[in-house]
Design an enzyme around this catalytic site. Structure first.
Site, PDB file in Angstrom:
ATOM      1  N   PHE A  58      33.159  39.278  34.878  1.00  0.00           N
ATOM      2  CA  PHE A  58      33.019  38.254  35.554  1.00  0.00           C
ATOM      3  C   PHE A  58      31.823  38.438  36.530  1.00  0.00           C
ATOM      4  CE2 PHE A  58      33.446  35.067  38.856  1.00  0.00           C
ATOM      5  CZ  PHE A  58      33.585  33.810  38.117  1.00  0.00           C
TER       6      PHE A  58
ATOM      7  N   ASP B 150      41.350  43.578  36.972  1.00  0.00           N
ATOM      8  CA  ASP B 150      41.342  42.323  37.568  1.00  0.00           C
ATOM      9  C   ASP B 150      41.919  41.400  36.874  1.00  0.00           C
ATOM     10  OD1 ASP B 150      40.311  39.562  37.874  1.00  0.00           O
ATOM     11  OD2 ASP B 150      38.209  40.004  38.257  1.00  0.00           O
TER      12      ASP B 150
ATOM     13  N   TYR C 228      44.751  30.671  42.386  1.00  0.00           N
ATOM     14  CA  TYR C 228      44.400  29.224  42.242  1.00  0.00           C
ATOM     15  C   TYR C 228      44.459  28.610  40.725  1.00  0.00           C
ATOM     16  CZ  TYR C 228      39.898  31.525  42.370  1.00  0.00           C
ATOM     17  OH  TYR C 228      38.641  32.336  42.181  1.00  0.00           O
ATOM     18  N   LYS C 229      44.584  29.968  39.862  1.00  0.00           N
ATOM     19  CA  LYS C 229      44.520  29.423  38.321  1.00  0.00           C
ATOM     20  C   LYS C 229      46.084  29.366  37.932  1.00  0.00           C
ATOM     21  CE  LYS C 229      40.456  32.339  37.647  1.00  0.00           C
ATOM     22  NZ  LYS C 229      39.570  31.335  37.676  1.00  0.00           N
TER      23      LYS C 229
ATOM     24  N   ARG D 185      35.322  26.220  27.037  1.00  0.00           N
ATOM     25  CA  ARG D 185      36.922  26.891  27.277  1.00  0.00           C
ATOM     26  C   ARG D 185      37.741  25.875  27.436  1.00  0.00           C
ATOM     27  NH1 ARG D 185      37.032  31.348  32.064  1.00  0.00           N
ATOM     28  NH2 ARG D 185      36.960  29.278  33.316  1.00  0.00           N
TER      29      ARG D 185
END
Length: 412
Positions: free
Chosen positions: A133, A210, A235-236, A384
């Site tokens: 990322f 990560d 937050y996922k 995605r």
């Protein structure tokens, strides 16, 4: 799609009826009919829990409104580590005293990577893959510039991700820390965390994972795997809400060896002593910097307890079933239109999202958002499909993939 294909693939209604976790969807807020028909982006931002609205209101009225400043002495000073311990217990396979919540993912990554580099004199190389990322790569580039370190880049197959063999010839006596994503943000590839961690340790280096795309969707055993450091967002799949704070895991065996670089009063051994010089706290508290975001931690607590009530193994089973179903739909509806599935076919190497590539998917995604179908686009061509196991139905997946096909047909 032919009649034979329809016969081969189970119908969404049948799968939802047989889903042991189907009733959990009732715990989540969903927009009114017409505003949203299919949400396929739970791997970017999870839905809010209905309970969170009531719990936040109670927090404002009671813990904050009634107790006011007394709340710090009564409970809030320990909130980062208390919430961290619960995240560790339920989702990370981590014993108490190794996880703290606060700061953003970027800040947490900076603090732990910088600490890992500084703790190992003579080791001046940081290893990361080119498909990681952007935040991870950018943070490392900045640390390398600050500390005069060298970045060693891994260039894995984008569809298969970093494997232990990819580290051969790169790890060495100058390696300070290796930073990889447990689940790749683009392809959804699930790395062999214990295997890679062991390889890194054999070279005498530290391993940082990560966990942003795996925590809450993939069971982990960080302690058993011997992981040194980890950072994850909330937050996922932990449904903490936009901008909710990240967490840091620091193995107990490493804590007093590492000195994080952003010194603040909340990480000092005596915060209210107002001392002239900084002296770090013992244990995980030394990785705290400033005043923790207590209010923003409350939604995380709700989701962690929901996950605890069903168990991570059940969450993982539903995740695999959802992604398998999404792949079958994509094979039937999207691949014949020129799309390509770039996520692992092997469920053991896949997280809770899949990516499908097509040159027109940027425009397709924009069209779908206007219609209340929400997948996610990642350049250059990746769409995605992110499937949050406790809030996503099979019918929602079928509707969404069918809508992708229809939008693509309109544009071709």
């Amino acid at each position: 799609m032919t009649t034979d294909q329809q016969t081969q693939r189970p119908q969404a209604a049948q799968l939802d009826a047989a889903d042991p976790l189907a009733t959990q969807r009732e715990a989540f807020y969903t927009p009114d009919a017409g505003q949203l028909t299919s949400y396929l982006d739970g791997n970017s931002l999870g839905r809010p829990l209905k309970a969170t609205a009531a719990n936040l209101q109670n927090f404002v009225h009671d813990a904050w409104g009634s107790r006011l400043i007394r709340g710090w002495d009564e409970q809030w000073m320990d909130e980062p580590t208390r919430v961290g311990d619960r995240i560790g217990e339920v989702t990370l396979g981590a014993a108490a005293g190794q996880v703290t919540v606060g700061d953003s993912t970027s800040v947490m990554l900076y603090k732990l990577i910088r600490a890992a580099v500084d703790a190992q004199p003579g080791r001046d190389e940081i290893i990361i893959d080119r498909d990681n990322f952007p935040t991870d790569r950018f943070i490392i580039e900045g640390i390398a510039a600050e500390r005069g370190a060298t970045i060693k880049w891994i260039a894995p197959n984008p569809a298969s991700g970093v494997r232990p063999a990819d580290l051969d010839g790169i790890l060495g006596e100058r390696t300070a820390v290796v930073v990889l994503s447990h689940v790749a943000y683009r392809s959804g590839f699930l790395a062999d965390a214990p295997g890679i961690t062991n390889a890194v340790h054999r070279a005498g280096a530290l391993m940082l994972w990560d966990l942003c795309h795996s925590v809450g969707s993939v069971p982990m055993e960080l302690d058993a795997w011997g992981v040194d450091l980890a950072v994850g967002c909330t937050y996922k799949y932990l449904n903490g809400g936009p901008g909710s704070p990240a967490f840091a895991y620091v193995n107990a065996a490493r804590q007093n060896r590492l000195q994080q670089p952003i010194w603040g009063w909340m990480g000092a051994d005596n915060p209210f002593g107002m001392t002239e010089a900084y002296r770090p706290a013992e244990g995980i508290r030394r990785f705290i910097t400033g005043t923790p975001p207590v209010l923003a931690m409350q939604p995380i607590k709700d989701m962690v307890e929901l996950i605890a009530s069903v168990g991570m193994d059940a969450v993982r089973e539903k995740s695999i079933n959802l992604t398998e179903y999404a792949i079958r739909l994509a094979d039937e509806l999207l691949v014949p239109m020129g799309a390509a599935i770039v996520s692992p076919r092997n469920a053991a190497e896949r997280g809770s999202h899949i990516t499908v590539d097509h040159p027109m998917f940027r425009d397709v995604t924009a069209k779908l958002w206007e219609r209340g179908v929400i997948p996610d686009f990642r350049p250059p061509h990746g769409l995605r499909i992110g499937l949050s196991p406790l809030s996503t139905s099979y019918a929602e997946v079928e509707l969404g993939v069918t809508a992708i096909r229809d939008a693509l047909a309109e544009l071709q």
